[in-house]
Design a protein around this motif. Structure first.
Motif, PDB file in Angstrom:
ATOM      1  N   ARG A  81      -1.311 -18.050 -19.224  1.00  0.00           N
ATOM      2  CA  ARG A  81      -0.143 -17.860 -20.071  1.00  0.00           C
ATOM      3  C   ARG A  81      -0.542 -17.664 -21.527  1.00  0.00           C
ATOM      4  O   ARG A  81      -1.345 -18.425 -22.074  1.00  0.00           O
ATOM      5  CB  ARG A  81       0.803 -19.050 -19.916  1.00  0.00           C
ATOM      6  CG  ARG A  81       2.211 -18.810 -20.399  1.00  0.00           C
ATOM      7  CD  ARG A  81       3.196 -19.809 -19.800  1.00  0.00           C
ATOM      8  NE  ARG A  81       2.786 -21.192 -20.033  1.00  0.00           N
ATOM      9  CZ  ARG A  81       3.292 -22.236 -19.382  1.00  0.00           C
ATOM     10  NH1 ARG A  81       4.197 -22.050 -18.439  1.00  0.00           N
ATOM     11  NH2 ARG A  81       2.900 -23.455 -19.668  1.00  0.00           N
ATOM     12  N   GLU A  82       0.049 -16.664 -22.151  1.00  0.00           N
ATOM     13  CA  GLU A  82      -0.330 -16.246 -23.503  1.00  0.00           C
ATOM     14  C   GLU A  82      -0.056 -17.321 -24.550  1.00  0.00           C
ATOM     15  O   GLU A  82      -0.871 -17.562 -25.447  1.00  0.00           O
ATOM     16  CB  GLU A  82       0.447 -14.967 -23.848  1.00  0.00           C
ATOM     17  CG  GLU A  82       0.042 -14.285 -25.126  1.00  0.00           C
ATOM     18  CD  GLU A  82       0.781 -12.967 -25.292  1.00  0.00           C
ATOM     19  OE1 GLU A  82       0.186 -11.925 -24.958  1.00  0.00           O
ATOM     20  OE2 GLU A  82       1.947 -12.985 -25.733  1.00  0.00           O
ATOM     21  N   ARG A  83       1.063 -18.012 -24.436  1.00  0.00           N
ATOM     22  CA  ARG A  83       1.470 -18.902 -25.526  1.00  0.00           C
ATOM     23  C   ARG A  83       0.679 -20.196 -25.590  1.00  0.00           C
ATOM     24  O   ARG A  83       0.575 -20.801 -26.651  1.00  0.00           O
ATOM     25  CB  ARG A  83       2.958 -19.214 -25.441  1.00  0.00           C
ATOM     26  CG  ARG A  83       3.406 -19.971 -24.214  1.00  0.00           C
ATOM     27  CD  ARG A  83       4.916 -20.215 -24.289  1.00  0.00           C
ATOM     28  NE  ARG A  83       5.476 -20.742 -23.068  1.00  0.00           N
ATOM     29  CZ  ARG A  83       5.467 -22.021 -22.722  1.00  0.00           C
ATOM     30  NH1 ARG A  83       4.921 -22.907 -23.530  1.00  0.00           N
ATOM     31  NH2 ARG A  83       5.996 -22.419 -21.587  1.00  0.00           N
ATOM     32  N   ASP A  84       0.113 -20.641 -24.450  1.00  0.00           N
ATOM     33  CA  ASP A  84      -0.609 -21.923 -24.493  1.00  0.00           C
ATOM     34  C   ASP A  84      -1.898 -21.948 -23.683  1.00  0.00           C
ATOM     35  O   ASP A  84      -2.586 -22.958 -23.627  1.00  0.00           O
ATOM     36  CB  ASP A  84       0.309 -23.069 -24.039  1.00  0.00           C
ATOM     37  CG  ASP A  84       0.843 -22.865 -22.625  1.00  0.00           C
ATOM     38  OD1 ASP A  84       0.396 -21.923 -21.947  1.00  0.00           O
ATOM     39  OD2 ASP A  84       1.713 -23.648 -22.209  1.00  0.00           O
ATOM     40  N   GLY A  85      -2.242 -20.823 -23.036  1.00  0.00           N
ATOM     41  CA  GLY A  85      -3.488 -20.761 -22.273  1.00  0.00           C
ATOM     42  C   GLY A  85      -3.439 -21.445 -20.920  1.00  0.00           C
ATOM     43  O   GLY A  85      -4.452 -21.507 -20.212  1.00  0.00           O
ATOM     44  N   THR A  86      -2.276 -21.944 -20.516  1.00  0.00           N
ATOM     45  CA  THR A  86      -2.141 -22.629 -19.226  1.00  0.00           C
ATOM     46  C   THR A  86      -2.286 -21.632 -18.078  1.00  0.00           C
ATOM     47  O   THR A  86      -1.779 -20.514 -18.143  1.00  0.00           O
ATOM     48  CB  THR A  86      -0.766 -23.321 -19.129  1.00  0.00           C
ATOM     49  OG1 THR A  86      -0.678 -24.303 -20.148  1.00  0.00           O
ATOM     50  CG2 THR A  86      -0.579 -23.986 -17.773  1.00  0.00           C
ATOM     51  N   LEU A  87      -2.989 -22.047 -17.017  1.00  0.00           N
ATOM     52  CA  LEU A  87      -3.083 -21.238 -15.806  1.00  0.00           C
ATOM     53  C   LEU A  87      -1.860 -21.513 -14.939  1.00  0.00           C
ATOM     54  O   LEU A  87      -1.588 -22.657 -14.573  1.00  0.00           O
ATOM     55  CB  LEU A  87      -4.358 -21.571 -15.037  1.00  0.00           C
ATOM     56  CG  LEU A  87      -5.668 -21.123 -15.686  1.00  0.00           C
ATOM     57  CD1 LEU A  87      -6.859 -21.664 -14.912  1.00  0.00           C
ATOM     58  CD2 LEU A  87      -5.739 -19.595 -15.770  1.00  0.00           C
ATOM     59  N   VAL A  88      -1.126 -20.462 -14.610  1.00  0.00           N
ATOM     60  CA  VAL A  88       0.101 -20.584 -13.827  1.00  0.00           C
ATOM     61  C   VAL A  88      -0.061 -19.798 -12.532  1.00  0.00           C
ATOM     62  O   VAL A  88      -0.374 -18.602 -12.561  1.00  0.00           O
ATOM     63  CB  VAL A  88       1.322 -20.064 -14.605  1.00  0.00           C
ATOM     64  CG1 VAL A  88       2.594 -20.299 -13.809  1.00  0.00           C
ATOM     65  CG2 VAL A  88       1.413 -20.726 -15.972  1.00  0.00           C
ATOM     66  N   ALA A  89       0.137 -20.463 -11.399  1.00  0.00           N
ATOM     67  CA  ALA A  89      -0.049 -19.830 -10.090  1.00  0.00           C
ATOM     68  C   ALA A  89       1.293 -19.380  -9.514  1.00  0.00           C
ATOM     69  O   ALA A  89       2.282 -20.122  -9.570  1.00  0.00           O
ATOM     70  CB  ALA A  89      -0.730 -20.794  -9.132  1.00  0.00           C
ATOM     71  N   PHE A  90       1.317 -18.173  -8.960  1.00  0.00           N
ATOM     72  CA  PHE A  90       2.511 -17.624  -8.329  1.00  0.00           C
ATOM     73  C   PHE A  90       2.162 -17.112  -6.939  1.00  0.00           C
ATOM     74  O   PHE A  90       1.139 -16.451  -6.752  1.00  0.00           O
ATOM     75  CB  PHE A  90       3.076 -16.437  -9.134  1.00  0.00           C
ATOM     76  CG  PHE A  90       3.496 -16.778 -10.524  1.00  0.00           C
ATOM     77  CD1 PHE A  90       4.761 -17.292 -10.777  1.00  0.00           C
ATOM     78  CD2 PHE A  90       2.639 -16.565 -11.593  1.00  0.00           C
ATOM     79  CE1 PHE A  90       5.153 -17.597 -12.074  1.00  0.00           C
ATOM     80  CE2 PHE A  90       3.030 -16.865 -12.885  1.00  0.00           C
ATOM     81  CZ  PHE A  90       4.295 -17.387 -13.132  1.00  0.00           C
ATOM     82  N   ARG A  91       3.028 -17.403  -5.979  1.00  0.00           N
ATOM     83  CA  ARG A  91       2.878 -16.790  -4.667  1.00  0.00           C
ATOM     84  C   ARG A  91       3.394 -15.361  -4.714  1.00  0.00           C
ATOM     85  O   ARG A  91       4.330 -15.047  -5.445  1.00  0.00           O
ATOM     86  CB  ARG A  91       3.667 -17.581  -3.609  1.00  0.00           C
ATOM     87  CG  ARG A  91       3.188 -19.010  -3.431  1.00  0.00           C
ATOM     88  CD  ARG A  91       3.978 -19.691  -2.339  1.00  0.00           C
ATOM     89  NE  ARG A  91       3.803 -21.145  -2.387  1.00  0.00           N
ATOM     90  CZ  ARG A  91       4.430 -22.001  -1.594  1.00  0.00           C
ATOM     91  NH1 ARG A  91       5.278 -21.552  -0.696  1.00  0.00           N
ATOM     92  NH2 ARG A  91       4.216 -23.302  -1.705  1.00  0.00           N
ATOM     93  N   VAL A  92       2.783 -14.490  -3.930  1.00  0.00           N
ATOM     94  CA  VAL A  92       3.217 -13.096  -3.821  1.00  0.00           C
ATOM     95  C   VAL A  92       3.621 -12.859  -2.366  1.00  0.00           C
ATOM     96  O   VAL A  92       2.853 -13.154  -1.452  1.00  0.00           O
ATOM     97  CB  VAL A  92       2.103 -12.121  -4.236  1.00  0.00           C
ATOM     98  CG1 VAL A  92       2.533 -10.675  -4.014  1.00  0.00           C
ATOM     99  CG2 VAL A  92       1.719 -12.344  -5.701  1.00  0.00           C
TER     100      VAL A  92
END
Length: 238
Positions: A81-92
């Motif tokens: 994530r651009e605003r805080d560098g957090t890795l965010v996982a999404f299912r596809v």
């Protein structure tokens, strides 16, 4: 009432997977519960977060995620994530809509390091799905509006004699141009005046109601178009 813990219950503390033993007595937490009434009343713990982790998770499940692809598989992507560098996982899944340059694209069109915008959808069983994946905010916003049943914009063109039925092209307020089919018996009005496809005014501001799930030849059906009547201000003359 009996309280039970799902064997697959997920615990999140300080933003990371944890265990029930990591939570301290008196700590403020948020829990996801389900209830069973037969053969006896049972409350089942499905997920548990500390308060700060839950607020972060809620943002992940509801807010657009702008960032860069950190990793990807055919069934999942991780975005930094651009605003805080957090890795965010999404299912596809097969329901994920993927766009690039405003056209359908494969997931491979977004390699590691590629900028991406993801509209999330929280899953009932926990986790977050990528509902829409696009290269720009405008693409994702337009794709989301495509799924709604109400559009607003300006009549750009009308074709009363199109092969599959009368069509109307709308320049939507978000800047996207979309063509729709008029459903049989569609209500076309300007104020109290009934219109026909041929008398819909090109350039007129319009509100369009679409049939949910109604589609033909790749076009959605509109069952109602209302031309917005401009009211004159006191003392104004044309």
């Amino acid at each position: 009432m009996l309280v039970a813990i799902d064997p697959e219950c997920e615990y999140t503390r300080k933003g990371a997977a944890s265990a029930l033993t990591a939570f301290a007595p008196g700590e403020r937490v948020v829990a996801r519960l389900s209830f069973r009434t037969s053969p006896q009343e049972v409350v089942i713990l499905r997920e548990l977060w500390d308060e700060r982790s839950y607020l972060s998770e809620r943002q992940t499940r509801t807010e657009l995620c702008v960032g860069k692809i950190a990793s990807g598989t055919p069934s999942a992507i991780t975005v930094r994530r651009e605003r805080d560098g957090t890795l965010v996982a999404f299912r596809v899944t097969e329901k994920t809509r993927i766009l690039k340059y405003d056209k359908p694209a494969p997931l491979e069109a977004f390699p590691v390091g590629e900028k991406v915008v993801v509209k999330p959808r929280a899953l009932p069983g926990g986790g977050v799905m990528a509902a829409i994946v696009g290269g720009t905010l405008a693409e994702v916003t337009s794709a989301h509006l495509d799924t709604l049943v109400r559009w607003e914009g300006v009549i750009h063109a009308v074709d009363p004699g199109a092969a599959d039925g009368p069509t109307v092209t709308l320049l939507r307020n978000d800047g996207a141009t979309r063509r729709v089919l008029l459903a049989p018996g569609a209500s076309l009005k300007q104020g109290r005046k009934a219109l026909s496809p041929a008398t819909l005014p090109v350039g007129g501001a319009a509100r369009v109601h679409l049939v949910r799930g109604g589609e033909k030849a790749g076009l959605r059906f509109a069952d109602e178009i209302t031309i917005v009547v401009r009211r004159e201000a006191p003392g104004e003359t044309r």
